[in-house]
Design a protein around this motif. Sequence first.
Motif, PDB file in Angstrom:
ATOM      1  N   LEU A   5      16.392  -1.004  -5.053  1.00  0.00           N
ATOM      2  CA  LEU A   5      15.517  -0.950  -3.894  1.00  0.00           C
ATOM      3  C   LEU A   5      14.946  -2.350  -3.729  1.00  0.00           C
ATOM      4  O   LEU A   5      14.391  -2.912  -4.676  1.00  0.00           O
ATOM      5  N   SER A   6      15.102  -2.916  -2.551  1.00  0.00           N
ATOM      6  CA  SER A   6      14.589  -4.261  -2.322  1.00  0.00           C
ATOM      7  C   SER A   6      13.887  -4.320  -0.979  1.00  0.00           C
ATOM      8  O   SER A   6      14.120  -3.488  -0.100  1.00  0.00           O
ATOM      9  N   GLY A   7      13.028  -5.289  -0.854  1.00  0.00           N
ATOM     10  CA  GLY A   7      12.306  -5.448   0.399  1.00  0.00           C
ATOM     11  C   GLY A   7      11.201  -6.463   0.272  1.00  0.00           C
ATOM     12  O   GLY A   7      11.075  -7.136  -0.750  1.00  0.00           O
ATOM     13  N   GLN A   8      10.420  -6.571   1.338  1.00  0.00           N
ATOM     14  CA  GLN A   8       9.305  -7.502   1.374  1.00  0.00           C
ATOM     15  C   GLN A   8       8.010  -6.730   1.594  1.00  0.00           C
ATOM     16  O   GLN A   8       7.969  -5.809   2.414  1.00  0.00           O
ATOM     17  N   VAL A   9       6.989  -7.111   0.848  1.00  0.00           N
ATOM     18  CA  VAL A   9       5.669  -6.514   1.001  1.00  0.00           C
ATOM     19  C   VAL A   9       4.602  -7.608   0.904  1.00  0.00           C
ATOM     20  O   VAL A   9       4.809  -8.620   0.248  1.00  0.00           O
ATOM     21  N   ARG A  10       3.495  -7.362   1.581  1.00  0.00           N
ATOM     22  CA  ARG A  10       2.353  -8.288   1.504  1.00  0.00           C
ATOM     23  C   ARG A  10       1.311  -7.698   0.568  1.00  0.00           C
ATOM     24  O   ARG A  10       0.793  -6.610   0.804  1.00  0.00           O
ATOM     25  N   THR A  11       1.056  -8.417  -0.506  1.00  0.00           N
ATOM     26  CA  THR A  11       0.020  -8.048  -1.466  1.00  0.00           C
ATOM     27  C   THR A  11      -0.537  -9.325  -2.073  1.00  0.00           C
ATOM     28  O   THR A  11       0.074 -10.383  -1.967  1.00  0.00           O
ATOM     29  N   ALA A  12      -1.664  -9.203  -2.738  1.00  0.00           N
ATOM     30  CA  ALA A  12      -2.275 -10.372  -3.368  1.00  0.00           C
ATOM     31  C   ALA A  12      -1.463 -10.843  -4.570  1.00  0.00           C
ATOM     32  O   ALA A  12      -1.323 -12.044  -4.798  1.00  0.00           O
ATOM     33  N   LEU A  13      -0.914  -9.890  -5.333  1.00  0.00           N
ATOM     34  CA  LEU A  13      -0.229 -10.232  -6.580  1.00  0.00           C
ATOM     35  C   LEU A  13       1.159  -9.604  -6.647  1.00  0.00           C
ATOM     36  O   LEU A  13       1.401  -8.544  -6.060  1.00  0.00           O
ATOM     37  N   GLY A  14       2.046 -10.224  -7.418  1.00  0.00           N
ATOM     38  CA  GLY A  14       3.382  -9.683  -7.620  1.00  0.00           C
ATOM     39  C   GLY A  14       3.370  -8.315  -8.268  1.00  0.00           C
ATOM     40  O   GLY A  14       4.203  -7.458  -7.960  1.00  0.00           O
ATOM     41  N   THR A  15       2.407  -8.083  -9.146  1.00  0.00           N
ATOM     42  CA  THR A  15       2.282  -6.777  -9.794  1.00  0.00           C
ATOM     43  C   THR A  15       2.064  -5.680  -8.754  1.00  0.00           C
ATOM     44  O   THR A  15       2.695  -4.628  -8.812  1.00  0.00           O
ATOM     45  N   GLU A  16       1.196  -5.931  -7.802  1.00  0.00           N
ATOM     46  CA  GLU A  16       0.947  -4.954  -6.739  1.00  0.00           C
ATOM     47  C   GLU A  16       2.201  -4.749  -5.891  1.00  0.00           C
ATOM     48  O   GLU A  16       2.475  -3.625  -5.449  1.00  0.00           O
ATOM     49  N   ALA A  17       2.940  -5.819  -5.653  1.00  0.00           N
ATOM     50  CA  ALA A  17       4.155  -5.730  -4.841  1.00  0.00           C
ATOM     51  C   ALA A  17       5.184  -4.817  -5.511  1.00  0.00           C
ATOM     52  O   ALA A  17       5.778  -3.949  -4.865  1.00  0.00           O
ATOM     53  N   VAL A  18       5.379  -4.988  -6.808  1.00  0.00           N
ATOM     54  CA  VAL A  18       6.326  -4.142  -7.543  1.00  0.00           C
ATOM     55  C   VAL A  18       5.807  -2.701  -7.582  1.00  0.00           C
ATOM     56  O   VAL A  18       6.562  -1.753  -7.320  1.00  0.00           O
ATOM     57  N   ALA A  19       4.530  -2.526  -7.888  1.00  0.00           N
ATOM     58  CA  ALA A  19       3.948  -1.184  -7.939  1.00  0.00           C
ATOM     59  C   ALA A  19       4.101  -0.484  -6.590  1.00  0.00           C
ATOM     60  O   ALA A  19       4.358   0.721  -6.533  1.00  0.00           O
ATOM     61  N   ALA A  20       3.979  -1.238  -5.493  1.00  0.00           N
ATOM     62  CA  ALA A  20       4.132  -0.667  -4.153  1.00  0.00           C
ATOM     63  C   ALA A  20       5.567  -0.226  -3.898  1.00  0.00           C
ATOM     64  O   ALA A  20       5.798   0.856  -3.343  1.00  0.00           O
ATOM     65  N   MET A  21       6.533  -1.040  -4.297  1.00  0.00           N
ATOM     66  CA  MET A  21       7.937  -0.673  -4.078  1.00  0.00           C
ATOM     67  C   MET A  21       8.296   0.584  -4.856  1.00  0.00           C
ATOM     68  O   MET A  21       8.937   1.488  -4.320  1.00  0.00           O
ATOM     69  N   VAL A  22       7.879   0.661  -6.111  1.00  0.00           N
ATOM     70  CA  VAL A  22       8.156   1.866  -6.902  1.00  0.00           C
ATOM     71  C   VAL A  22       7.329   3.028  -6.336  1.00  0.00           C
ATOM     72  O   VAL A  22       7.791   4.168  -6.310  1.00  0.00           O
ATOM     73  N   GLY A  23       6.139   2.734  -5.834  1.00  0.00           N
ATOM     74  CA  GLY A  23       5.318   3.746  -5.183  1.00  0.00           C
ATOM     75  C   GLY A  23       6.012   4.355  -3.972  1.00  0.00           C
ATOM     76  O   GLY A  23       5.829   5.539  -3.670  1.00  0.00           O
ATOM     77  N   PHE A  24       6.805   3.553  -3.266  1.00  0.00           N
ATOM     78  CA  PHE A  24       7.601   4.075  -2.151  1.00  0.00           C
ATOM     79  C   PHE A  24       8.517   5.188  -2.636  1.00  0.00           C
ATOM     80  O   PHE A  24       8.628   6.239  -2.010  1.00  0.00           O
ATOM     81  N   LEU A  25       9.167   4.976  -3.780  1.00  0.00           N
ATOM     82  CA  LEU A  25      10.048   6.013  -4.341  1.00  0.00           C
ATOM     83  C   LEU A  25       9.246   7.254  -4.726  1.00  0.00           C
ATOM     84  O   LEU A  25       9.689   8.373  -4.508  1.00  0.00           O
ATOM     85  N   LEU A  26       8.064   7.044  -5.309  1.00  0.00           N
ATOM     86  CA  LEU A  26       7.226   8.178  -5.700  1.00  0.00           C
ATOM     87  C   LEU A  26       6.801   8.992  -4.480  1.00  0.00           C
ATOM     88  O   LEU A  26       6.804  10.220  -4.516  1.00  0.00           O
ATOM     89  N   GLN A  27       6.417   8.299  -3.429  1.00  0.00           N
ATOM     90  CA  GLN A  27       5.958   8.999  -2.232  1.00  0.00           C
ATOM     91  C   GLN A  27       7.102   9.700  -1.506  1.00  0.00           C
ATOM     92  O   GLN A  27       6.885  10.673  -0.809  1.00  0.00           O
ATOM     93  N   ASN A  28       8.302   9.209  -1.679  1.00  0.00           N
ATOM     94  CA  ASN A  28       9.455   9.753  -0.972  1.00  0.00           C
ATOM     95  C   ASN A  28      10.399  10.463  -1.936  1.00  0.00           C
ATOM     96  O   ASN A  28      11.580  10.133  -2.035  1.00  0.00           O
ATOM     97  N   ARG A  29       9.869  11.445  -2.625  1.00  0.00           N
ATOM     98  CA  ARG A  29      10.656  12.199  -3.609  1.00  0.00           C
ATOM     99  C   ARG A  29      11.851  12.911  -2.988  1.00  0.00           C
ATOM    100  O   ARG A  29      12.743  13.344  -3.696  1.00  0.00           O
ATOM    101  N   HIS A  30      11.885  13.057  -1.664  1.00  0.00           N
ATOM    102  CA  HIS A  30      13.048  13.656  -1.022  1.00  0.00           C
ATOM    103  C   HIS A  30      14.263  12.731  -1.107  1.00  0.00           C
ATOM    104  O   HIS A  30      15.387  13.168  -0.957  1.00  0.00           O
ATOM    105  N   ILE A  31      14.028  11.446  -1.371  1.00  0.00           N
ATOM    106  CA  ILE A  31      15.130  10.491  -1.520  1.00  0.00           C
ATOM    107  C   ILE A  31      15.690  10.576  -2.929  1.00  0.00           C
ATOM    108  O   ILE A  31      16.892  10.669  -3.131  1.00  0.00           O
ATOM    109  N   VAL A  32      14.805  10.518  -3.914  1.00  0.00           N
ATOM    110  CA  VAL A  32      15.213  10.595  -5.314  1.00  0.00           C
ATOM    111  C   VAL A  32      14.105  11.292  -6.098  1.00  0.00           C
ATOM    112  O   VAL A  32      12.973  10.835  -6.120  1.00  0.00           O
ATOM    113  N   GLU A  33      14.456  12.435  -6.683  1.00  0.00           N
ATOM    114  CA  GLU A  33      13.449  13.205  -7.410  1.00  0.00           C
ATOM    115  C   GLU A  33      13.078  12.575  -8.739  1.00  0.00           C
ATOM    116  O   GLU A  33      11.920  12.453  -9.087  1.00  0.00           O
ATOM    117  N   GLU A  34      14.079  12.214  -9.492  1.00  0.00           N
ATOM    118  CA  GLU A  34      13.842  11.710 -10.844  1.00  0.00           C
ATOM    119  C   GLU A  34      14.557  10.373 -11.002  1.00  0.00           C
ATOM    120  O   GLU A  34      15.736  10.254 -10.693  1.00  0.00           O
TER     121      GLU A  34
END
Length: 123
Positions: free
Chosen positions: A83-112
């Motif tokens: 999964l790749s993309g661009q996000v605006r955040t203050a820190l790289g840690t937040e950017a990665v957490a947000a991308m993985v958060g996308f997967l968590l929020q969209n469990r219909h794409i990938v459950e586990e």
Amino acid sequence: MSNHTQSPADVRQWTCPHAQHARHGCVPCYQATADADPALPLWDVAVWFTTVWPIPIRALQDVHRHGRRFTLDQPSTPLVYILSGQVRTALGTEAVAAMVGFLLQNRHIVEEFTVTEIRAVHS
């Protein structure tokens, strides 16, 4: 970031403001990117992960139509995705957490899934 055991300092370095390790994702970090301040740094993020079951082609295509410039691709290895993309955040840690958060929020794409590698580079 590799799968080896991390020191407490490394764990703190990869912990988002919501106390989640970036590799585990953070839905609040993801949601915050929806209307992020344009003055925040733009990060190019990539998250490699494995799944138990294949992700349907239609789901892969749906992510490409997502409004946040995300792509979900499958390299030549079965059950491995990026999964790749661009996000605006203050820190790289937040950017990665947000991308993985996308997967968590969209469990219909990938459950586990299991994140195997993460990268964030300031654009």
